[in-house]
Design a protein around this motif. Structure first.
Motif, PDB file in Angstrom:
ATOM      1  N   GLY A 164       0.842  -1.195   0.000  1.00 27.19           N
ATOM      2  CA  GLY A 164       0.000   0.000   0.000  1.00 27.19           C
ATOM      3  C   GLY A 164       0.871   1.236   0.000  1.00 27.19           C
ATOM      4  O   GLY A 164       1.960   1.229   0.579  1.00 27.19           O
ATOM      5  N   ILE A 214      -5.434   6.670   3.470  1.00 23.95           N
ATOM      6  CA  ILE A 214      -4.907   5.549   4.257  1.00 23.95           C
ATOM      7  C   ILE A 214      -5.926   4.398   4.264  1.00 23.95           C
ATOM      8  O   ILE A 214      -5.569   3.236   4.037  1.00 23.95           O
ATOM      9  CB  ILE A 214      -4.562   6.001   5.698  1.00 23.95           C
ATOM     10  N   ALA A 242      -5.864   2.561   0.996  1.00 21.74           N
ATOM     11  CA  ALA A 242      -4.740   1.625   0.885  1.00 21.74           C
ATOM     12  C   ALA A 242      -4.990   0.381   1.743  1.00 21.74           C
ATOM     13  O   ALA A 242      -4.736  -0.744   1.309  1.00 21.74           O
ATOM     14  CB  ALA A 242      -3.442   2.314   1.291  1.00 21.74           C
ATOM     15  N   LEU A 243      -5.536   0.589   2.943  1.00 24.84           N
ATOM     16  CA  LEU A 243      -5.780  -0.549   3.846  1.00 24.84           C
ATOM     17  C   LEU A 243      -6.839  -1.496   3.296  1.00 24.84           C
ATOM     18  O   LEU A 243      -6.804  -2.702   3.578  1.00 24.84           O
ATOM     19  CB  LEU A 243      -6.221  -0.052   5.230  1.00 24.84           C
ATOM     20  N   PRO A 279      -2.996  -4.773   2.369  1.00 23.65           N
ATOM     21  CA  PRO A 279      -1.579  -4.936   2.017  1.00 23.65           C
ATOM     22  C   PRO A 279      -0.778  -5.587   3.143  1.00 23.65           C
ATOM     23  O   PRO A 279      -1.199  -5.560   4.302  1.00 23.65           O
ATOM     24  CB  PRO A 279      -1.116  -3.486   1.819  1.00 23.65           C
ATOM     25  N   MET A 299       2.919  -1.170   4.238  1.00 24.28           N
ATOM     26  CA  MET A 299       2.433   0.157   3.850  1.00 24.28           C
ATOM     27  C   MET A 299       3.611   1.114   3.718  1.00 24.28           C
ATOM     28  O   MET A 299       4.471   1.190   4.605  1.00 24.28           O
ATOM     29  CB  MET A 299       1.486   0.703   4.926  1.00 24.28           C
ATOM     30  N   PHE A 349       4.607   5.101   3.347  1.00 26.21           N
ATOM     31  CA  PHE A 349       4.084   6.454   3.543  1.00 26.21           C
ATOM     32  C   PHE A 349       5.168   7.447   3.150  1.00 26.21           C
ATOM     33  O   PHE A 349       6.258   7.425   3.719  1.00 26.21           O
ATOM     34  CB  PHE A 349       3.765   6.695   5.024  1.00 26.21           C
ATOM     35  N   MET A 397       1.058  -3.586  11.727  1.00 32.33           N
ATOM     36  CA  MET A 397       1.289  -3.337  10.304  1.00 32.33           C
ATOM     37  C   MET A 397       2.765  -3.032  10.059  1.00 32.33           C
ATOM     38  O   MET A 397       3.382  -2.290  10.829  1.00 32.33           O
ATOM     39  CB  MET A 397       0.423  -2.149   9.841  1.00 32.33           C
ATOM     40  N   MET A 448       5.444  -0.988   8.268  1.00 31.94           N
ATOM     41  CA  MET A 448       5.353   0.354   7.691  1.00 31.94           C
ATOM     42  C   MET A 448       6.730   0.943   7.399  1.00 31.94           C
ATOM     43  O   MET A 448       7.624   0.870   8.232  1.00 31.94           O
ATOM     44  CB  MET A 448       4.614   1.291   8.684  1.00 31.94           C
TER      45      MET A 448
END
Ligand code: ADP
Ligand code: MG
Length: 245
Positions: free
Chosen positions: A85, A152, A155-156, A160, A163, A165, A192, A194
């Motif tokens: 994502g 957000i 994307a969630l 995914p 993620m 950012f 998650m 990230m």
């Protein structure tokens, strides 16, 4: 590659014409980790993130995400990207679609979910970002912070594995930053994975497992936030932090 490695970047190089932007980046991310990437403007942070899902094509090195080697010419990029994502500084919502439709369109087109299932997942994720009541709004009717939370949630909704950012709060008015960071904190807490390019040092300190400081296309220093932000070893890191803290 250990079984809980989800992102493995090795010897990554990227040039735009004669400008070498990434000069051999190595980065390993384990499942559930939060990596914050910090560094001066122009150091290659966005390019690194964009190479992770091959939005930019590297000139050298290897990118493996979730078992897919994206740098392999035979890789099915569409398939590999469904596990990744991405949230940009500039939201990139579809202006003519409602919030709900923004969240369902890719679920339906890319994942083949039916309308009811896509809407169910969309509503769960709107709830998660605190915007359940905005499902029927258009993006223009929302504040920047709300639009970013929709981005957000969108994307969630693709569920995914990781993620990305890229400075998700940089375009926001200061009073709207907190709500977006709160959503990201909660996501991190839920486990998650990230990768976050950010100038929010307080967020990086509190949430990151690893902080990676980049300058001029190289990783100058990486480690736990208490070390990289709290007690940096490298002069370039110290200089950068003295400007932003
Ligand atoms: P950061 O995100 O750390 O600010 P970027 O990755 O955006 O840095 O950019 C690194 C360098 O690459 C900058 O000098 C930038 O101007 C250049 N650059 C980025 N994207 C492109 C592009 N598509 N074409 C040419 N140069 C680019
Ligand atoms: Mg950038």
């Amino acid at each position: 590659m250990s079984t809980d490695t989800i992102v493995e970047v090795t010897g990554l190089e990227k040039a735009f014409g004669h400008l070498e932007v990434l000069k051999g980046i190595d980065m390993t991310v384990s499942r559930g980790q939060v990596i914050c990437i910090i560094g001066p403007s122009g150091s290659g942070k966005s390019t690194l993130l964009r190479c992770v899902n091959l939005l930019e094509e590297p000139n050298g090195g290897k990118v493996v995400v979730n078992g897919y080697e994206l740098t392999d010419p035979d890789c099915d990029l569409d398939k590999a990207r469904t596990g990744i994502g991405m949230v940009f500084q500039s939201f990139n919502l579809f202006a003519h679609l409602t919030v709900l439709d923004n969240l369902t369109i890719a679920q339906r087109k890319v994942l083949g979910r039916d309308k009811a299932e896509a809407e169910r997942i969309a509503r769960l994720n709107l709830e998660k970002v605190g915007l359940a009541e905005k499902a029927r709004s258009l993006p223009a009717q929302l504040s920047g912070g709300q639009q970013q939370r929709v981005a957000i949630a969108r994307a969630l909704s693709m569920e995914p594995e990781v993620m990305l950012f890229d400075e998700p709060t940089s375009a926001l008015d200061p009073e709207l930053v907190g709500d977006v960071l709160k959503v990201m904190r909660n996501l991190a807490r839920e486990g998650m994975t990230m990768l976050v390019v950010t100038h929010e040092m307080q967020f990086a300190r509190e949430v990151a497992d690893v902080v990676l400081f980049m300058d001029q296309g190289v990783v100058v220093e990486q480690g736990p936030p208490a070390q990289v932000i709290g007690d940096p070893r490298e002069e370039r890191t110290q200089t950068f932090l003295s400007r932003v803290l």
